[in-house]
Motif scaffolding. Structure first.
Motif, short mmCIF file in Angstrom:
data_model
loop_
_atom_site.label_atom_id
_atom_site.label_comp_id
_atom_site.label_asym_id
_atom_site.label_seq_id
_atom_site.Cartn_x
_atom_site.Cartn_y
_atom_site.Cartn_z
N MET A 165 1.17 6.15 9.32
CA MET A 165 0.12 6.79 10.09
C MET A 165 -1.11 6.88 9.17
N LEU A 166 -2.22 6.36 9.64
CA LEU A 166 -3.43 6.33 8.83
C LEU A 166 -4.51 7.20 9.45
N ASP A 167 -5.21 7.95 8.61
CA ASP A 167 -6.35 8.70 9.15
C ASP A 167 -7.55 7.76 9.19
N ALA A 168 -8.63 8.22 9.80
CA ALA A 168 -9.80 7.37 10.01
C ALA A 168 -10.38 6.85 8.70
N ARG A 169 -10.41 7.68 7.68
CA ARG A 169 -10.96 7.26 6.38
C ARG A 169 -10.11 6.18 5.73
N GLU A 170 -8.80 6.34 5.78
CA GLU A 170 -7.90 5.33 5.22
C GLU A 170 -8.05 4.00 5.96
N LEU A 171 -8.17 4.08 7.27
CA LEU A 171 -8.32 2.87 8.08
C LEU A 171 -9.63 2.14 7.75
N VAL A 172 -10.70 2.88 7.58
CA VAL A 172 -11.98 2.27 7.21
C VAL A 172 -11.86 1.57 5.86
N ASP A 173 -11.21 2.21 4.89
CA ASP A 173 -11.02 1.61 3.57
C ASP A 173 -10.18 0.34 3.66
N LEU A 174 -9.12 0.37 4.44
CA LEU A 174 -8.26 -0.82 4.58
C LEU A 174 -8.99 -1.96 5.28
N ARG A 175 -9.83 -1.64 6.23
CA ARG A 175 -10.57 -2.69 6.94
C ARG A 175 -11.61 -3.36 6.04
N ARG A 176 -11.99 -2.70 4.95
CA ARG A 176 -12.89 -3.34 3.97
C ARG A 176 -12.12 -4.39 3.16
N ARG A 177 -10.85 -4.14 2.91
CA ARG A 177 -10.02 -5.03 2.08
C ARG A 177 -9.36 -6.15 2.87
N PHE A 178 -9.05 -5.86 4.14
CA PHE A 178 -8.25 -6.79 4.95
C PHE A 178 -9.06 -7.29 6.14
#
Length: 142
Positions: free
Chosen positions: A99-112
């Protein structure tokens, strides 16, 4: 005079064919994703760990890497950092059951290139993968 035959076309095309590398420490997920990708007409290789994926990439560069996030030792983000430093043009697709919060998801979308929650929506995943893989002459998808 000795004639040397060139390797067969099948052998040449297999070694040179673009492929998807799937990385997941859960064998059942690895097998399922491999079957999905192969049925869609793409070649693929599998790795049960990020360190195994690194060895595979050093032998032959994949067209796309699909990785799980949570893995022992080197996780999906660590693998993304290694690949980004060595092969920055390889698209990276992330699968995660976390389960990812909005901040984690934004960070992951920068990498992937894309982030897919598990269980993966197969149609969405294959649509993304088809855009990243070169045309392969046939399609098993309608």
């Amino acid at each position: 005079m000795t004639l040397t035959l060139a390797p067969s076309f099948a052998a040449q095309s297999r070694t040179q064919q673009p492929y998807v590398l799937i990385v997941d420490d859960h064998i059942s997920s690895l097998k399922r994703m491999s079957q999905i990708i192969e049925r869609a007409g793409h070649a693929c290789e599998t790795a049960e760990s990020a360190s195994q994926a690194v060895a595979i990439c050093d032998r032959r560069r994949p067209q796309v890497v699909v990785t799980d996030l949570a893995m022992p030792n080197l996780d999906g983000c660590g693998l993304a950092s290694w690949l980004g430093a060595r092969y920055p043009s390889i698209p990276l697709l992330l699968m995660t059951g976390q389960m990812l919060d909005a901040r984690e998801l934004v960070d992951l979308r920068r990498r992937f290139t894309a982030v897919f929650p598990k269980p993966v929506d197969v149609d969405w995943f294959l649509e993304c993968l088809d855009r990243l893989m070169p045309a392969h002459g046939f399609s098993s998808r309608p």
